[in-house]
Scaffold this motif. Sequence first.
Motif, short mmCIF file in Angstrom:
data_model
loop_
_atom_site.label_atom_id
_atom_site.label_comp_id
_atom_site.label_asym_id
_atom_site.label_seq_id
_atom_site.Cartn_x
_atom_site.Cartn_y
_atom_site.Cartn_z
N ARG A 39 6.86 2.52 2.30
CA ARG A 39 7.61 3.01 3.46
C ARG A 39 7.12 4.36 3.99
O ARG A 39 7.63 4.86 4.98
CB ARG A 39 9.09 3.14 3.08
N ARG A 92 -0.31 6.49 6.78
CA ARG A 92 -0.82 5.12 6.53
C ARG A 92 -2.24 5.19 5.96
O ARG A 92 -2.42 5.55 4.83
CB ARG A 92 -0.78 4.29 7.84
N GLY A 93 -3.26 4.82 6.73
CA GLY A 93 -4.61 4.65 6.19
C GLY A 93 -5.19 5.92 5.59
O GLY A 93 -4.85 7.03 5.98
N ALA A 132 -4.55 -0.74 -0.51
CA ALA A 132 -3.66 -0.92 0.64
C ALA A 132 -3.01 -2.30 0.54
O ALA A 132 -3.62 -3.25 0.04
CB ALA A 132 -4.46 -0.80 1.93
N ARG A 167 12.15 -0.04 10.91
CA ARG A 167 10.96 -0.82 10.57
C ARG A 167 10.96 -2.15 11.35
O ARG A 167 9.95 -2.54 11.91
CB ARG A 167 10.94 -1.08 9.06
N ASP A 200 -2.35 2.81 1.75
CA ASP A 200 -1.48 2.34 2.83
C ASP A 200 -0.58 1.23 2.30
O ASP A 200 -0.88 0.04 2.40
CB ASP A 200 -2.35 1.84 3.98
N THR A 201 0.53 1.64 1.69
CA THR A 201 1.47 0.66 1.14
C THR A 201 2.84 1.32 1.11
O THR A 201 2.94 2.53 0.96
CB THR A 201 1.01 0.21 -0.27
N LEU A 234 4.00 9.48 1.54
CA LEU A 234 3.23 8.33 1.05
C LEU A 234 4.01 7.55 0.00
O LEU A 234 3.45 7.11 -1.00
CB LEU A 234 1.87 8.80 0.50
#
Length: 457
Positions: A232, A236-237, A364, A451, A229-230, A66
Amino acid sequence: MKDTAPTLSSVKPAGRKFTGTDRRAPLRGGLQGCGEYGAGQTAGRFYPIACVALEVTQRCNLDCTLCYLSDRAEMTYDPPLSVLFARLATIHSHYGPGVSVQLTGGDPTLRKVEDLEALCREIRRLGMRSCLMTNGIRASRAFLTRLAAAGLDDVAFHVDMTQERKGFNSETELNVVRRAYIRHTRGLGLRVLFNTTVFGGNIAELSALARFMRDRPEVAFVSFQMQADTGRGVLRGRPDAITQDSVMRAVEVGYETPLHFDTAAVGHAKCNRYASVVTAGGRAVSVLSAKRLTQKVIAALSRADQSTDGHIDTRDSVRRMARRNPFLALQAGLHLLKCVLRLGRGLLRGPVRRQSVFIHNFMAADALEDDRCASCVFMVATANGPLSMCVHNAQRDMHLVAPDRVDGPSGPSWWNAAVPHLSAGPDLPDLSDPGLAPLKRLKGQMRATRRNQKDVS
Ligand code: SF4
């Protein structure tokens, strides 16, 4: 242009400067604007900002699931000291003395210890507080001893399962690491903090981890940061099971007592929840249990404050408040005494300590809420001045290439994260230039390529 060790007299701040009279006014206005400046609010009343992050590198020796850094982070160069000194000067011009500056990254310990010593000394010289935010891997006893001697005030260790440390399969197993880090700080006079990201992989262990923290008298501040959710990171969520309420309840189970997270506020309630306890010998008692009394004390302290620029001398304000409101001061003193006595048998087993418990709810990147950004208490120093951490996380690449201006004796120079040293002009390359990726930054290149491929598909 080669960077040389700067002195403040040769470095002037770039970016926005504070021009008003009361440094707390902008934050107070932001909180008032969203109905968050109630009787329990401390932000904007006692301090102009909770803390400001100074990112001294984008490199890291871990790769958290995260991580808030950008995919391009490992392609960048570290800011020269002169740039960091200029950013410190900007922080000081905005918020004045007393503000907590977080030396962070990436992991700041990847910089030379001499650089960190210089930053600690400068932060101390400006009358601000320094906090080293680290995963602890390189923060050996010798390393921390040097920084403590240079004026470091606090060290915050980030340890949790998002870091995927080899050989550790649970938060409980990671307690070995936490204990070792605490040992490294013994006798150095540093305030010890611990940060934990709360995510799907450790929510079930949160109460046990809170209990571990409760039972560490060396730890002054415990921060739980909810999955966002921010950046690299590959996760995620946030799972539905992780809410401010569920985290507060799990922490209370660990501390084995209600923690009264609704009594005192540090900024927006959707961003931060704060509790304060006294602990001893494996027991904890919340000192914020008397809500009306706490809020009366906040109001009286606010009236007793005579600062005109937002820099509060807390001891002075408490003394003045006690002189003006002796009965209230007596009530507050008796309440604290009662809290300590309620520790009961714990008093026989260990020293009495105060501990702060904090729950932080980052947003997020694609769901920023304007009112929270406008009343943010956690800023990052950028080339253009302080910026809300949530906003910064959502726009990291843009800030990496924004040029910092440093005014030296021979005129202005410029820097951004795509170049190693200061340049004579502001037209700096950006990170998408393929010529800018030597082998040592291959990790960043590969991440950025991956990415880009994901974004296209
Ligand atoms: S960084 Fe984000 S979550 Fe934290 S106080 Fe600022 S706006 Fe709120």
